[in-house]
Design a protein around this motif. Structure first.
Motif, PDB file in Angstrom:
ATOM      1  N   VAL A  56      -3.375 -10.803  -8.628  1.00  0.00           N
ATOM      2  CA  VAL A  56      -3.198 -12.257  -8.655  1.00  0.00           C
ATOM      3  C   VAL A  56      -1.774 -12.525  -9.128  1.00  0.00           C
ATOM      4  CG1 VAL A  56      -3.953 -14.449  -9.661  1.00  0.00           C
ATOM      5  CG2 VAL A  56      -5.638 -12.659  -9.165  1.00  0.00           C
ATOM      6  N   ASN A  57      -0.999 -13.210  -8.301  1.00  0.00           N
ATOM      7  CA  ASN A  57       0.381 -13.603  -8.630  1.00  0.00           C
ATOM      8  C   ASN A  57       1.274 -12.423  -9.001  1.00  0.00           C
ATOM      9  OD1 ASN A  57      -0.293 -16.303  -8.207  1.00  0.00           O
ATOM     10  ND2 ASN A  57      -0.876 -16.590 -10.339  1.00  0.00           N
ATOM     11  N   PHE A  58       1.030 -11.283  -8.384  1.00  0.00           N
ATOM     12  CA  PHE A  58       1.871 -10.110  -8.622  1.00  0.00           C
ATOM     13  C   PHE A  58       2.888 -10.004  -7.499  1.00  0.00           C
ATOM     14  CE2 PHE A  58       2.735  -5.486  -8.153  1.00  0.00           C
ATOM     15  CZ  PHE A  58       3.352  -5.282  -9.382  1.00  0.00           C
ATOM     16  N   LYS A  59       4.149 -10.155  -7.853  1.00  0.00           N
ATOM     17  CA  LYS A  59       5.262 -10.086  -6.910  1.00  0.00           C
ATOM     18  C   LYS A  59       5.006 -11.012  -5.724  1.00  0.00           C
ATOM     19  CE  LYS A  59       6.994  -5.670  -8.470  1.00  0.00           C
ATOM     20  NZ  LYS A  59       7.577  -4.404  -8.090  1.00  0.00           N
ATOM     21  N   ASN A  60       4.894 -10.485  -4.504  1.00  0.00           N
ATOM     22  CA  ASN A  60       4.720 -11.369  -3.346  1.00  0.00           C
ATOM     23  C   ASN A  60       3.257 -11.700  -3.049  1.00  0.00           C
ATOM     24  OD1 ASN A  60       4.318  -8.659  -2.456  1.00  0.00           O
ATOM     25  ND2 ASN A  60       4.612  -9.300  -0.342  1.00  0.00           N
ATOM     26  N   PHE A  61       2.320 -11.208  -3.847  1.00  0.00           N
ATOM     27  CA  PHE A  61       0.897 -11.453  -3.600  1.00  0.00           C
ATOM     28  C   PHE A  61       0.393 -12.639  -4.413  1.00  0.00           C
ATOM     29  CE2 PHE A  61       1.261  -6.846  -2.788  1.00  0.00           C
ATOM     30  CZ  PHE A  61       0.688  -6.783  -1.534  1.00  0.00           C
ATOM     31  N   ARG A  62      -0.143 -13.641  -3.747  1.00  0.00           N
ATOM     32  CA  ARG A  62      -0.830 -14.730  -4.459  1.00  0.00           C
ATOM     33  C   ARG A  62      -2.177 -14.189  -4.935  1.00  0.00           C
ATOM     34  NH1 ARG A  62       0.027 -19.989  -4.362  1.00  0.00           N
ATOM     35  NH2 ARG A  62       1.176 -19.889  -2.416  1.00  0.00           N
ATOM     36  N   GLU A  63      -2.963 -13.691  -4.000  1.00  0.00           N
ATOM     37  CA  GLU A  63      -4.226 -13.017  -4.303  1.00  0.00           C
ATOM     38  C   GLU A  63      -4.433 -11.940  -3.255  1.00  0.00           C
ATOM     39  OE1 GLU A  63      -7.848 -15.183  -5.041  1.00  0.00           O
ATOM     40  OE2 GLU A  63      -6.713 -16.920  -5.742  1.00  0.00           O
ATOM     41  N   ALA A  64      -4.839 -10.779  -3.710  1.00  0.00           N
ATOM     42  CA  ALA A  64      -5.116  -9.688  -2.777  1.00  0.00           C
ATOM     43  C   ALA A  64      -6.068  -8.709  -3.441  1.00  0.00           C
ATOM     44  CB  ALA A  64      -3.827  -8.970  -2.385  1.00  0.00           C
ATOM     45  N   SER A  65      -6.854  -8.052  -2.622  1.00  0.00           N
ATOM     46  CA  SER A  65      -7.701  -6.979  -3.134  1.00  0.00           C
ATOM     47  C   SER A  65      -7.825  -5.922  -2.051  1.00  0.00           C
ATOM     48  CB  SER A  65      -9.076  -7.502  -3.554  1.00  0.00           C
ATOM     49  OG  SER A  65      -9.754  -8.027  -2.446  1.00  0.00           O
ATOM     50  N   ALA A  66      -8.059  -4.712  -2.498  1.00  0.00           N
ATOM     51  CA  ALA A  66      -8.185  -3.596  -1.564  1.00  0.00           C
ATOM     52  C   ALA A  66      -9.147  -2.575  -2.146  1.00  0.00           C
ATOM     53  CB  ALA A  66      -6.822  -2.946  -1.322  1.00  0.00           C
ATOM     54  N   GLY A  67      -9.906  -1.953  -1.271  1.00  0.00           N
ATOM     55  CA  GLY A  67     -10.768  -0.845  -1.651  1.00  0.00           C
ATOM     56  C   GLY A  67     -10.148   0.445  -1.153  1.00  0.00           C
ATOM     57  N   PHE A  68     -10.440   1.538  -1.839  1.00  0.00           N
ATOM     58  CA  PHE A  68      -9.823   2.810  -1.497  1.00  0.00           C
ATOM     59  C   PHE A  68     -10.869   3.902  -1.345  1.00  0.00           C
ATOM     60  CE2 PHE A  68      -6.680   0.311  -3.718  1.00  0.00           C
ATOM     61  CZ  PHE A  68      -5.576   0.434  -2.899  1.00  0.00           C
ATOM     62  N   SER A  69     -10.620   4.775  -0.411  1.00  0.00           N
ATOM     63  CA  SER A  69     -11.474   5.929  -0.159  1.00  0.00           C
ATOM     64  C   SER A  69     -11.184   7.014  -1.194  1.00  0.00           C
ATOM     65  CB  SER A  69     -11.179   6.470   1.244  1.00  0.00           C
ATOM     66  OG  SER A  69     -11.722   7.759   1.401  1.00  0.00           O
ATOM     67  N   PRO A  70     -12.173   7.816  -1.535  1.00  0.00           N
ATOM     68  CA  PRO A  70     -11.894   8.940  -2.434  1.00  0.00           C
ATOM     69  C   PRO A  70     -11.132  10.066  -1.732  1.00  0.00           C
ATOM     70  CG  PRO A  70     -14.208   8.910  -1.839  1.00  0.00           C
ATOM     71  CD  PRO A  70     -13.594   7.670  -1.258  1.00  0.00           C
ATOM     72  N   LYS A  71     -10.959   9.940  -0.437  1.00  0.00           N
ATOM     73  CA  LYS A  71     -10.260  10.990   0.307  1.00  0.00           C
ATOM     74  C   LYS A  71      -8.821  10.565   0.582  1.00  0.00           C
ATOM     75  CE  LYS A  71     -14.448  12.924   2.068  1.00  0.00           C
ATOM     76  NZ  LYS A  71     -14.592  14.287   1.755  1.00  0.00           N
ATOM     77  N   ILE A  72      -8.509  10.160   1.781  1.00  0.00           N
ATOM     78  CA  ILE A  72      -7.140   9.810   2.163  1.00  0.00           C
ATOM     79  C   ILE A  72      -7.060   8.319   2.449  1.00  0.00           C
ATOM     80  CG2 ILE A  72      -5.351  10.124   3.916  1.00  0.00           C
ATOM     81  CD1 ILE A  72      -6.349  12.990   4.252  1.00  0.00           C
ATOM     82  N   ASN A  73      -5.983   7.698   1.977  1.00  0.00           N
ATOM     83  CA  ASN A  73      -5.734   6.285   2.226  1.00  0.00           C
ATOM     84  C   ASN A  73      -4.363   6.144   2.861  1.00  0.00           C
ATOM     85  OD1 ASN A  73      -8.006   4.742   0.684  1.00  0.00           O
ATOM     86  ND2 ASN A  73      -7.388   6.432  -0.625  1.00  0.00           N
ATOM     87  N   ILE A  74      -4.280   5.311   3.883  1.00  0.00           N
ATOM     88  CA  ILE A  74      -3.018   5.060   4.566  1.00  0.00           C
ATOM     89  C   ILE A  74      -2.719   3.572   4.450  1.00  0.00           C
ATOM     90  CG2 ILE A  74      -1.810   5.121   6.777  1.00  0.00           C
ATOM     91  CD1 ILE A  74      -3.676   7.486   7.525  1.00  0.00           C
ATOM     92  N   ILE A  75      -1.521   3.268   3.989  1.00  0.00           N
ATOM     93  CA  ILE A  75      -1.098   1.877   3.834  1.00  0.00           C
ATOM     94  C   ILE A  75      -0.011   1.617   4.867  1.00  0.00           C
ATOM     95  CG2 ILE A  75      -0.081   0.193   2.258  1.00  0.00           C
ATOM     96  CD1 ILE A  75      -1.214   1.993  -0.034  1.00  0.00           C
ATOM     97  N   THR A  76      -0.264   0.681   5.766  1.00  0.00           N
ATOM     98  CA  THR A  76       0.698   0.370   6.818  1.00  0.00           C
ATOM     99  C   THR A  76       0.974  -1.127   6.828  1.00  0.00           C
ATOM    100  OG1 THR A  76      -0.992   0.008   8.513  1.00  0.00           O
ATOM    101  CG2 THR A  76      -0.167   2.258   8.256  1.00  0.00           C
ATOM    102  N   GLY A  77       2.074  -1.501   7.457  1.00  0.00           N
ATOM    103  CA  GLY A  77       2.405  -2.912   7.599  1.00  0.00           C
ATOM    104  C   GLY A  77       3.872  -3.088   7.904  1.00  0.00           C
ATOM    105  N   GLN A  78       4.213  -4.286   8.328  1.00  0.00           N
ATOM    106  CA  GLN A  78       5.599  -4.629   8.623  1.00  0.00           C
ATOM    107  C   GLN A  78       6.429  -4.598   7.343  1.00  0.00           C
ATOM    108  OE1 GLN A  78       6.828  -5.360  11.785  1.00  0.00           O
ATOM    109  NE2 GLN A  78       4.813  -4.694  12.480  1.00  0.00           N
ATOM    110  N   ASN A  79       7.736  -4.543   7.504  1.00  0.00           N
ATOM    111  CA  ASN A  79       8.635  -4.611   6.355  1.00  0.00           C
ATOM    112  C   ASN A  79       8.422  -5.920   5.605  1.00  0.00           C
ATOM    113  OD1 ASN A  79       9.780  -2.179   7.006  1.00  0.00           O
ATOM    114  ND2 ASN A  79      11.602  -3.054   7.957  1.00  0.00           N
ATOM    115  N   GLY A  80       8.432  -5.838   4.280  1.00  0.00           N
ATOM    116  CA  GLY A  80       8.369  -7.033   3.453  1.00  0.00           C
ATOM    117  C   GLY A  80       6.983  -7.595   3.204  1.00  0.00           C
ATOM    118  N   VAL A  81       5.924  -6.926   3.655  1.00  0.00           N
ATOM    119  CA  VAL A  81       4.581  -7.480   3.448  1.00  0.00           C
ATOM    120  C   VAL A  81       3.967  -7.065   2.112  1.00  0.00           C
ATOM    121  CG1 VAL A  81       4.090  -7.749   5.907  1.00  0.00           C
ATOM    122  CG2 VAL A  81       3.393  -5.651   4.733  1.00  0.00           C
ATOM    123  N   GLY A  82       4.557  -6.070   1.423  1.00  0.00           N
ATOM    124  CA  GLY A  82       4.072  -5.725   0.092  1.00  0.00           C
ATOM    125  C   GLY A  82       3.500  -4.330  -0.073  1.00  0.00           C
TER     126      GLY A  82
END
Length: 142
Positions: free
Chosen positions: A21-47
């Protein structure tokens, strides 16, 4: 993250969920993660890097990139909150970091505030490797 090595000790841990909540460019965001491998992708500047920095915050009690806590609060807001739900050695761990402008940072484990932030360091081991660090890995030290 499944296994992390810290001071020759193997720690079994897994970040299950992260909330911002209100961390850097995020107003509100949440994410769940696998106990194995996680891949984070996105355009430049999305966080993507900010998401990784939030994980670092929960593990090391501070940002990897900006040592001034209040500068990590989203522009125009008065506070930030980072929450993480971890599984560590089979036990559930709920870690929170809250920062309000002009107030002391609050850092809690399972809703109990730390008296000293140093008590938390090493509990959730984390390593960040930046592009600058990769040269050390490829080329070695002098």
């Amino acid at each position: 993250m499944r296994f992390a090595t810290f001071a020759s000790e193997k720690v079994h841990m897994h970040l299950q969920r992260l909330s911002l909540v209100n961390f850097k460019n995020f107003r509100e965001a949440s994410a769940g993660f696998s106990p194995k491998i996680n891949i984070i992708t996105g355009q430049n500047g999305v966080g993507k890097t900010n998401l990784l920095d939030a994980i670092h915050y929960l593990c090391m009690t501070k940002s990897y990139f900006n040592p001034v806590d209040t500068q990590n609060i989203r522009h125009g807001e008065e506070f930030m909150l980072i929450e993480g739900w971890f599984e560590r050695e089979g036990a559930e761990e709920y870690i929170t970091c809250g920062v309000k402008r002009h107030q002391k940072k609050q850092f809690r484990r399972n809703r109990k505030e730390y008296q000293k932030l140093s008590e938390h360091i090493g509990f959730l081991p984390v390593v960040i490797v930046t592009p600058e660090d990769s040269a050390l890995i490829r080329e070695g030290s002098d």
